[in-house]
Design a protein around this motif. Structure first.
Motif, PDB file in Angstrom:
ATOM      1  N   THR A 144       0.836  -1.159  -0.035  1.00  0.00           N
ATOM      2  CA  THR A 144       0.046  -0.010   0.074  1.00  0.00           C
ATOM      3  C   THR A 144       0.986   1.062  -0.184  1.00  0.00           C
ATOM      4  O   THR A 144       1.511   1.671   1.101  1.00  0.00           O
ATOM      5  CB  THR A 144      -0.975  -0.021   1.229  1.00  0.00           C
ATOM      6  N   LEU A 145       1.142   1.725  -1.061  1.00  0.00           N
ATOM      7  CA  LEU A 145       1.786   2.953  -1.220  1.00  0.00           C
ATOM      8  C   LEU A 145       0.940   4.247  -1.952  1.00  0.00           C
ATOM      9  O   LEU A 145       0.240   3.802  -2.981  1.00  0.00           O
ATOM     10  CB  LEU A 145       3.297   3.043  -2.146  1.00  0.00           C
ATOM     11  N   ASP A 146       0.767   5.473  -1.374  1.00  0.00           N
ATOM     12  CA  ASP A 146      -0.046   6.466  -2.104  1.00  0.00           C
ATOM     13  C   ASP A 146       0.609   7.435  -2.643  1.00  0.00           C
ATOM     14  O   ASP A 146       2.046   7.326  -2.715  1.00  0.00           O
ATOM     15  CB  ASP A 146      -1.194   6.622  -1.195  1.00  0.00           C
ATOM     16  N   ASP A 149       3.364   8.976  -0.532  1.00  0.00           N
ATOM     17  CA  ASP A 149       4.710   7.796  -0.517  1.00  0.00           C
ATOM     18  C   ASP A 149       5.370   7.999  -1.745  1.00  0.00           C
ATOM     19  O   ASP A 149       6.398   8.129  -1.448  1.00  0.00           O
ATOM     20  CB  ASP A 149       4.180   6.541  -0.207  1.00  0.00           C
ATOM     21  N   GLN A 200       4.226  17.163   4.067  1.00  0.00           N
ATOM     22  CA  GLN A 200       3.401  16.901   5.275  1.00  0.00           C
ATOM     23  C   GLN A 200       2.269  17.840   5.464  1.00  0.00           C
ATOM     24  O   GLN A 200       1.254  17.424   6.089  1.00  0.00           O
ATOM     25  CB  GLN A 200       4.436  16.905   6.483  1.00  0.00           C
ATOM     26  N   ASN A 404      12.568   7.870   8.740  1.00  0.00           N
ATOM     27  CA  ASN A 404      11.509   8.799   9.308  1.00  0.00           C
ATOM     28  C   ASN A 404      10.321   8.469   8.736  1.00  0.00           C
ATOM     29  O   ASN A 404       9.269   8.645   9.352  1.00  0.00           O
ATOM     30  CB  ASN A 404      12.131  10.224   9.173  1.00  0.00           C
ATOM     31  N   LYS A 405      10.120   8.390   7.394  1.00  0.00           N
ATOM     32  CA  LYS A 405       9.118   8.067   6.756  1.00  0.00           C
ATOM     33  C   LYS A 405       8.365   6.633   6.921  1.00  0.00           C
ATOM     34  O   LYS A 405       7.234   6.507   6.904  1.00  0.00           O
ATOM     35  CB  LYS A 405       9.417   8.628   5.242  1.00  0.00           C
ATOM     36  N   ARG A 408       8.501   3.062  12.247  1.00  0.00           N
ATOM     37  CA  ARG A 408       7.990   3.796  13.725  1.00  0.00           C
ATOM     38  C   ARG A 408       9.213   3.171  14.603  1.00  0.00           C
ATOM     39  O   ARG A 408       9.235   2.167  14.931  1.00  0.00           O
ATOM     40  CB  ARG A 408       6.482   3.239  13.912  1.00  0.00           C
ATOM     41  N   LEU A 414       4.879  -3.138   7.844  1.00  0.00           N
ATOM     42  CA  LEU A 414       4.199  -2.894   6.456  1.00  0.00           C
ATOM     43  C   LEU A 414       5.096  -3.625   5.268  1.00  0.00           C
ATOM     44  O   LEU A 414       6.293  -3.347   5.291  1.00  0.00           O
ATOM     45  CB  LEU A 414       3.672  -1.800   6.240  1.00  0.00           C
TER      46      LEU A 414
ATOM     47  N   MET B   1      -7.747   2.009   3.695  1.00  0.00           N
ATOM     48  CA  MET B   1      -6.279   1.312   4.270  1.00  0.00           C
ATOM     49  C   MET B   1      -5.475   2.648   3.930  1.00  0.00           C
ATOM     50  O   MET B   1      -4.551   2.767   4.707  1.00  0.00           O
ATOM     51  CB  MET B   1      -6.110  -0.024   3.225  1.00  0.00           C
ATOM     52  N   GLY B   2      -5.407   3.007   2.386  1.00  0.00           N
ATOM     53  CA  GLY B   2      -4.387   3.756   2.306  1.00  0.00           C
ATOM     54  C   GLY B   2      -4.314   4.850   3.101  1.00  0.00           C
ATOM     55  O   GLY B   2      -3.299   5.441   3.602  1.00  0.00           O
ATOM     56  N   VAL B   5      -3.081   4.440   6.661  1.00  0.00           N
ATOM     57  CA  VAL B   5      -1.532   4.394   6.473  1.00  0.00           C
ATOM     58  C   VAL B   5      -0.895   5.697   6.764  1.00  0.00           C
ATOM     59  O   VAL B   5      -0.022   6.162   7.581  1.00  0.00           O
ATOM     60  CB  VAL B   5      -0.873   3.599   5.527  1.00  0.00           C
ATOM     61  N   VAL B   6      -1.705   6.531   5.879  1.00  0.00           N
ATOM     62  CA  VAL B   6      -1.103   8.022   6.029  1.00  0.00           C
ATOM     63  C   VAL B   6      -1.423   8.722   7.227  1.00  0.00           C
ATOM     64  O   VAL B   6      -0.669   9.385   7.795  1.00  0.00           O
ATOM     65  CB  VAL B   6      -1.834   9.163   4.795  1.00  0.00           C
ATOM     66  N   GLU B   8      -1.638   7.067  10.094  1.00  0.00           N
ATOM     67  CA  GLU B   8      -0.610   6.355  11.107  1.00  0.00           C
ATOM     68  C   GLU B   8       0.692   7.304  11.052  1.00  0.00           C
ATOM     69  O   GLU B   8       1.418   7.502  11.922  1.00  0.00           O
ATOM     70  CB  GLU B   8      -0.698   5.054  10.694  1.00  0.00           C
ATOM     71  N   LEU B   9       1.026   7.523   9.575  1.00  0.00           N
ATOM     72  CA  LEU B   9       2.271   7.979   9.320  1.00  0.00           C
ATOM     73  C   LEU B   9       2.436   9.464   9.867  1.00  0.00           C
ATOM     74  O   LEU B   9       3.461   9.904  10.640  1.00  0.00           O
ATOM     75  CB  LEU B   9       2.778   7.995   8.088  1.00  0.00           C
ATOM     76  N   ARG B  11       0.712  10.756  12.465  1.00  0.00           N
ATOM     77  CA  ARG B  11       0.745  10.596  13.923  1.00  0.00           C
ATOM     78  C   ARG B  11       1.956  10.410  14.366  1.00  0.00           C
ATOM     79  O   ARG B  11       2.442  10.981  15.196  1.00  0.00           O
ATOM     80  CB  ARG B  11      -0.409   9.296  14.300  1.00  0.00           C
ATOM     81  N   LEU B  12       2.707   9.290  13.643  1.00  0.00           N
ATOM     82  CA  LEU B  12       4.117   8.976  13.954  1.00  0.00           C
ATOM     83  C   LEU B  12       5.030   9.924  13.888  1.00  0.00           C
ATOM     84  O   LEU B  12       5.793  10.469  14.774  1.00  0.00           O
ATOM     85  CB  LEU B  12       4.481   7.678  13.198  1.00  0.00           C
ATOM     86  N   GLY B  13       4.768  10.662  12.691  1.00  0.00           N
ATOM     87  CA  GLY B  13       5.582  11.916  12.506  1.00  0.00           C
ATOM     88  C   GLY B  13       5.629  12.939  13.420  1.00  0.00           C
ATOM     89  O   GLY B  13       6.436  13.596  14.059  1.00  0.00           O
TER      90      GLY B  13
END
Lengths: 442, 442
Positions: A144-146, A149, A200, A404-405, A408, A414, B1-2, B5-6, B8-9, B11-13
């Motif tokens: 799953t890359l959008d 990404d 971002q 970083n990207k 976690r 993933l 899902m996509g 993930v974003v 999630e990322l 939030r992580l960032g």
């Protein structure tokens, strides 16, 4: 009750001494490996195929294999790669020293070309790689890359590695090329920071003129304020040391003040979300031009060599670290179900990096040559090839951005993310190894 | 899902940038305060009542108050005091530099006296303080403390602070006193390590001749092996640098190798449960005697000043840190229900330290004087008073040991333990402030 407390304390003592113990072991190993790198680097000094960074990379890889075997495949590194550690402790001394030792005349004479390469060039490279990644990867089945990404991939692989450049080109042998490629790397960092922040914050589905203008304004603000902060810190240190005549009582205070103020400029820039690399680079330039002439003679010798030594240790440590981290079993396991695909993706990324770099080096060199009158100042085709080739390296900055990207705190679960991490590591290792052949062209 | 993930990322960032942010803020603050300490220390250089360490301590206290007010009484420090940080990063450069710059002739002439003071003296002091604590504290109601805790108190308050000593006595003005007091501090560390390990391993209820013999054997083993490790590392560095002629290609490699091998000797000693302080001190002596003469001229200037600068920064940082940590609200809240008791305990401990030190300085000086023939080499009564007074300081080593014994990763929940921590801090602050009056005696 009394016995309970004692048991508690003993347990605590054991626990804390264990956590302490493992960090002591890893520090011992790292310091011993650093010593080995230095001695080996010295012995291999005359060999033009390897240098200190390649030695450190290979020693790191070998150590990774040994740890992998002794821990029975559980882990290949002692420390998890942390981008905090990299950006807070390793990068500042390297970039500061580069600014401190740079040939200022050469650098400022080519300032316009450097900015053109670093700002416009990075943008061209970013768009080329992002569009290429969208076009190719979206047809492959890699998790799953959008769009976000793919744009991040563009930013990650547009970040050149100024540290590697320092290792490949030599200031004394090829001053023009050195200042162009290294200067581009420094400006490139500011562009990368803007790109990353922009990615971002902006809504990726609505890109219009205001977004682009906003982006450009952001870049100019960042570039100017980072530079000014660096220049200001440098001038302030010169003023304090001259006005208060710090060296009267102790030379140690002068050296300590220079070190601390340079580091403070970097950390302040990071605090204000500016480009710390740009700031500390200009701080180094100003310090070598003003502060250095205000300190006592022994402080001059000390700063010149101490800064170079610290930068040298940080560089060696960095390559050791990257080499050791490259074998991280966790990511490879996730990515290794279809080994061919991982190799394919790495090759595609390498190809995109090559194309993305060619797409700006040759046109921008042509533009830059139009503004020069003397034929001696023009960039020849041969030099353009070297610039294209020497800037291909993707190093620790790319790895830090990728971690970083796509992870976690050093771990990923993933499939698509794991593939991106392993591909980044492959590209970095491959491009670093291959780019060291560049002196053969010169 | 996509989208997930974003999210999630992002939030992580955000999370990682927040944790990153707070450490960036505290580093900025610390570096800025360090610069302020250096400038203030320079301005106050001619003032004999304050010096750099007192300045740093006071600035640390003031910063603690400011943070306490801005966080509305929640916390007074930015970093929790960690004995790992202290023992792994701050202490090695300070002790190594002390060994590197020590006047070797003076030191080795008084070697027997120094060992007598450091080994036998510390034991006398330990027993005096422990017995005094058992006699007095067991009659007071201060929570659950057992025999092991009282013996630990003896060990904690027998650990003199070699760092403070360096600040108070000056090698050039009073070489004999400096080498005696500082040398005692270094040997004292080995004794403290043995004491601490012995206290954790031995059964305290069965003390007989074998235990004492075991203890003595342990001390001799530790003292000899630590010293040998330090001497060996120093000689190895000299051999490598001379044999391989490292300076031929680059002076940076020489400096880096000296730095790294000195640090490696310290970390190896810690790994093998030896006394790192003793090891790195002797490594410094050997390096200044052999390695230093094998390196190039510019490396000599660089190492001399760079080591002094690093040690200077570490010392200033340490005092800043101790000052800021002194106001830790958590421990004071636990201890403050009966404020009179806390002050009483601190005074009793200070008194015990005074008595414990007097109990060995005067008798052992008398013994030492018996072996000297020339009246010039004897320690006069006035000098004995200075030795007694200058070694009174309890510093960061005591605090680190107290935290190790009475807290769990910087926090404590027990009443008795909290009182011990606050009393240690009070004794350290008071003795450091008062002991700086010692130059007035000289």
């Amino acid at each position: 009750m009394g016995l309970g407390v004692v048991a508690e304390l003993v347990r605590l003592g054991v626990l804390s001494s264990t956590s302490d113990h493992s960090s002591v072991v890893s520090i011992n190993l790292f310091v011993a490996l650093l010593c080995a790198c230095i001695v080996l680097g010295h012995l291999l000094e005359e060999n033009r195929w390897v240098n200190e960074s390649i030695t450190a990379l290979i020693i790191g890889l070998c150590t990774g294999v040994v740890i992998l075997l002794t821990t029975k495949g559980k882990s290949s590194h002692i420390l998890v790669f942390s981008e905090d550690f990299f950006f807070i402790y390793l990068l500042p001394p390297i970039i500061f020293n580069a600014g401190f030792q740079v040939k200022k005349k050469q650098f400022f004479r080519n300032f316009m070309t450097i900015t053109l390469f670093g700002a416009v060039g990075t943008m061209i490279s970013f768009f080329t790689i992002s569009l290429g990644a969208i076009a190719i990867f979206s047809r492959m089945n890699i998790g799953t890359l959008d769009v976000g990404d793919f744009l991040a991939i563009g930013a990650i692989f547009s970040a050149t590695d100024s540290v590697c450049t320092l290792q490949v080109l030599h200031q004394d042998e090829t001053p023009l090329l050195y200042s162009l490629v290294f200067g581009e790397g420094v400006v490139n960092d500011a562009t990368s920071v803007v790109l990353f922040n922009a990615l971002q914050n902006f809504d990726l589905n609505h890109i219009d003129v205001t977004v682009v203008l906003n982006f450009l304004g952001n870049f100019c603000y960042l570039f100017l304020s980072s530079t000014l902060l660096g220049v200001f810190s440098g001038l302030l240190s010169a003023y304090i040391i001259k006005k208060l005549y710090i060296g009267r009582h102790s030379t140690d205070r002068e050296v300590a003040l220079m070190m601390l103020m340079a580091y403070l400029s970097y950390m302040l820039a990071e605090l204000l979300d500016l480009s710390g690399i740009l700031t500390v680079f200009f701080c180094g330039i100003v310090m070598s031009h003003y502060t250095w002439h205000n300190v006592t003679e022994s402080s001059r010798v000390t700063t010149k060599h101490a800064f170079a030594t610290l930068s040298f240790i940080a560089e060696t440590f960095l390559f050791l670290y990257v080499g050791m981290d490259a074998l991280d079993i966790e990511k490879w396991e996730f990515a290794s179900d279809i080994p061919g695909k991982s190799i394919g993706i790495s090759s595609i990324l390498l190809g995109l990096v090559l194309v993305g770099r060619a797409a700006f080096v040759f046109p921008l060199s042509f533009l830059s040559n139009l503004t020069k009158k003397s034929p001696l100042e023009k960039i020849t085709l041969r030099q353009q090839v070297v610039i294209w080739w020497a800037g291909l390296m993707r190093g620790a900055v790319s790895i830090a951005l990728a971690y970083n990207k796509f992870t976690r705190s050093g771990h990923t679960q993933l499939h698509g993310n794991a593939i991106m991490i392993t591909s980044t590591i492959t590209v970095v290792l491959f491009s670093t190894m291959v780019s060291h052949l560049v002196p053969i062209f010169l």
